[in-house]
Design an enzyme around this catalytic site. Structure first.
Site, PDB file in Angstrom:
ATOM      1  N   CYS A 186      39.759  43.969  46.156  1.00 44.39           N
ATOM      2  CA  CYS A 186      41.229  44.035  46.158  1.00 44.39           C
ATOM      3  C   CYS A 186      41.748  42.724  45.579  1.00 44.39           C
ATOM      4  CB  CYS A 186      41.719  44.231  47.594  1.00 44.39           C
ATOM      5  SG  CYS A 186      43.496  44.181  47.745  1.00 44.39           S
ATOM      6  N   CYS A 219      49.462  45.216  42.795  1.00 36.79           N
ATOM      7  CA  CYS A 219      48.017  45.430  42.828  1.00 36.79           C
ATOM      8  C   CYS A 219      47.384  44.523  41.776  1.00 36.79           C
ATOM      9  CB  CYS A 219      47.733  46.901  42.524  1.00 36.79           C
ATOM     10  SG  CYS A 219      45.991  47.270  42.447  1.00 36.79           S
TER      11      CYS A 219
HETATM   12  N1  LIG Z   1      43.999  47.057  45.387  1.00 33.55           N
HETATM   13  C1  LIG Z   1      45.167  46.270  45.166  1.00 33.55           C
HETATM   14  C2  LIG Z   1      46.074  46.124  46.308  1.00 33.55           C
HETATM   15  C3  LIG Z   1      46.895  47.309  46.466  1.00 33.55           C
HETATM   16  C4  LIG Z   1      47.868  47.084  47.566  1.00 33.55           C
HETATM   17  C5  LIG Z   1      47.927  48.173  48.518  1.00 33.55           C
HETATM   18  N2  LIG Z   1      46.673  48.611  49.076  1.00 33.55           N
HETATM   19  C6  LIG Z   1      48.943  47.902  49.583  1.00 33.55           C
HETATM   20  O1  LIG Z   1      49.257  46.760  49.939  1.00 33.55           O
HETATM   21  O2  LIG Z   1      49.486  48.888  50.073  1.00 33.55           O
HETATM   22  C7  LIG Z   1      44.838  44.950  44.537  1.00 33.55           C
HETATM   23  O3  LIG Z   1      43.874  44.862  43.791  1.00 33.55           O
HETATM   24  O4  LIG Z   1      45.557  43.985  44.724  1.00 33.55           O
END
Ligand SMILES: N[C@H](CCC[C@H](N)C(=O)O)C(=O)O
EC number: 5.1.1.7
Length: 260
Positions: free
Chosen positions: A198, A74
């Site tokens: 994200c 993440c």
């Molecule tokens: N929020 C995260 C990603 C989390 C990944 C997750 N949602 C998955 O792939 O299951 C970020 O800032 O990179």
């Protein structure tokens, strides 16, 4: 018994952070993690992160999605973990830590955290879209008007198609704003909804933007704020020296009563 927690956010992607150096958090309790992330009956977060000791690193970051399942890398959470480690006195202004996808280096400069992401060996083209792994799996689609898009519906259409329904994927929609800036909205696996930002998704979109003619660094707007991604292309069609740069902030601290 009670457990102290810290609520952090990085460009609006928010996390419950727990100092688990004493291993007193019952991380195997998927229902507990899920209930803490619940926005009505819990603290409310897109994920939960444990900061743990590691013999070979400054610390280890263990990331759980809001559904309670242990997740992959993440990027926004990684920056928050660095800020948290600094607050705990575990690091000063530089860190080398372990996450689900391996080692990460990071540095703190005032409000910004620069986080080194793992090299990306390949980017798959899927029709007019792209699929790549920046620590987490990301599907990337360029669109004309990202604000007008129903990210929930369009994201789910990809997330639950035959290819991805078993393992899941994050789904990103990207609009070109100028020659060095894009706007990204992301449907996140594990949250199963759009989040405000994200980090691994923003990274994936910047790398795909490079395939479409953008130079490093790429500025990225999200619903939760701005990030920057710098990188170098490799001769083999991949990317190295990838850095995700953006803020990470403490929001509040609290205490969780645990039933014994
Ligand atoms: N929020 C995260 C990603 C989390 C990944 C997750 N949602 C998955 O792939 O299951 C970020 O800032 O990179």
């Amino acid at each position: 018994m009670a457990i102290s927690f810290y609520k952090y956010q990085g460009t609006g992607n928010d996390f419950v952070m727990v100092d688990n150096r004493k291993h007193n958090f019952p991380a195997e309790d998927e229902a507990l993690v899920k209930s803490l992330c619940d926005r009505r009956t819990g603290v409310g977060a897109d994920g939960l992160i444990l900061l743990q000791d590691h013999p070979d690193y400054d610390f280890e970051m263990v990331y759980y999605n809001a559904d309670g399942r242990v997740g992959s890398m993440c990027g926004n959470g990684g920056r928050c973990a660095v800020r948290f480690a600094r607050q705990l006195g575990v690091i000063e202004d530089v860190a080398c830590f372990l996450a689900a996808d391996g080692e990460h280096q990071a540095s703190v400069e005032r409000d910004l955290i620069q986080l080194k992401m793992n090299d990306v060996k390949e980017v798959e083209q899927v029709g007019e879209d792209y699929y790549l792994n920046t620590g987490s799996p990301h599907y990337v689609r360029f669109v004309e008007d990202v604000q007008a898009l129903d990210v929930y519906e369009e994201g789910r259409a990809v997330r639950y198609n035959d290819r991805f329904k078993a393992v899941g994927t994050n789904v990103n929609f990207v609009q070109r704003l100028s020659e060095n800036e894009i706007y990204v909205r992301t449907y996140e696996r594990g949250v199963e909804d759009e989040t405000l930002s994200c980090g691994t998704g923003v990274t994936a979109c910047a790398l795909v933007a490079s395939l479409k003619g953008f130079n490093s660094p790429v500025k990225v707007k999200t619903l939760g704020g701005e990030l920057e991604v710098s990188f170098e292309r490799t001769e083999e069609g991949g990317f190295k020296h990838i850095y995700l740069i953006g803020p990470a902030k403490l929001v509040f601290t609290g205490s969780i009563p645990l039933q014994s």
